[in-house]
Design a protein around this motif. Structure first.
Motif, PDB file in Angstrom:
ATOM      1  N   ASP A   1       0.833  -1.202   0.000  1.00  0.00           N
ATOM      2  CA  ASP A   1       0.000   0.000   0.000  1.00  0.00           C
ATOM      3  C   ASP A   1       0.865   1.249   0.000  1.00  0.00           C
ATOM      4  OD1 ASP A   1      -2.433  -1.400   0.117  1.00  0.00           O
ATOM      5  OD2 ASP A   1      -2.266  -1.616   2.286  1.00  0.00           O
TER       6      ASP A   1
ATOM      7  N   LYS B   1      -1.620   8.330  -2.731  1.00  0.00           N
ATOM      8  CA  LYS B   1      -1.799   7.776  -1.386  1.00  0.00           C
ATOM      9  C   LYS B   1      -3.059   6.927  -1.344  1.00  0.00           C
ATOM     10  CE  LYS B   1      -2.118   8.944   3.464  1.00  0.00           C
ATOM     11  NZ  LYS B   1      -2.025   9.974   4.481  1.00  0.00           N
ATOM     12  N   GLY B   2      -2.950   5.764  -0.722  1.00  0.00           N
ATOM     13  CA  GLY B   2      -4.090   4.863  -0.596  1.00  0.00           C
ATOM     14  C   GLY B   2      -4.173   3.810  -1.698  1.00  0.00           C
ATOM     15  N   THR B   3      -3.314   3.920  -2.701  1.00  0.00           N
ATOM     16  CA  THR B   3      -3.301   2.947  -3.794  1.00  0.00           C
ATOM     17  C   THR B   3      -2.668   1.644  -3.312  1.00  0.00           C
ATOM     18  OG1 THR B   3      -3.024   4.720  -5.409  1.00  0.00           O
ATOM     19  CG2 THR B   3      -2.496   2.504  -6.157  1.00  0.00           C
ATOM     20  N   THR B   4      -3.275   0.526  -3.661  1.00  0.00           N
ATOM     21  CA  THR B   4      -2.680  -0.774  -3.407  1.00  0.00           C
ATOM     22  C   THR B   4      -2.032  -1.240  -4.700  1.00  0.00           C
ATOM     23  OG1 THR B   4      -4.283  -1.346  -1.687  1.00  0.00           O
ATOM     24  CG2 THR B   4      -3.103  -3.176  -2.736  1.00  0.00           C
TER      25      THR B   4
ATOM     26  N   ILE C   1       1.409   4.621   1.320  1.00  0.00           N
ATOM     27  CA  ILE C   1       0.904   5.304   2.518  1.00  0.00           C
ATOM     28  C   ILE C   1       1.506   6.696   2.712  1.00  0.00           C
ATOM     29  CG2 ILE C   1       0.326   3.169   3.728  1.00  0.00           C
ATOM     30  CD1 ILE C   1       2.950   3.473   5.316  1.00  0.00           C
TER      31      ILE C   1
END
Length: 89
Positions: A7, A57-60, A9
């Motif tokens: 992830d 941010k927040g992308t997997t 972050i």
């Protein structure tokens, strides 16, 4: 072969400076290292490819590593993401 996820972050995502730090890590290894979203994987040793992912941010991201030093490569890449690319919050 290792196929896992990581992830994003850090506040700014996988931007130019963070991508540069990722390149510093990935180019140390003989293993083929790919990263991306789902089936769309790119070479994690190529900065233009990393920037084209547009990973905020927040992308997997999917991380696929294959080669003789894959375990060490995985450990260092995951540590870099966990440390938020050593950027101030």
């Amino acid at each position: 072969m290792i196929d896992t996820t990581v992830d994003v972050i850090n506040k700014l995502g996988l931007h130019a400076r963070a991508s540069g730090k990722l390149i510093e890590v990935t180019t140390k290894f003989k293993s083929k290292i790919q990263i991306g979203k789902g089936e769309k994987l790119v070479d994690a040793k190529n900065i233009l490819s990393l920037l084209m992912l547009g990973a905020g941010k927040g992308t997997t991201l999917r991380l696929v590593i294959d080669g003789p030093d894959e375990e060490k490569a995985l450990s260092e890449v995951l540590a870099l993401f966990a440390a938020k690319f050593y950027e101030a919050d």
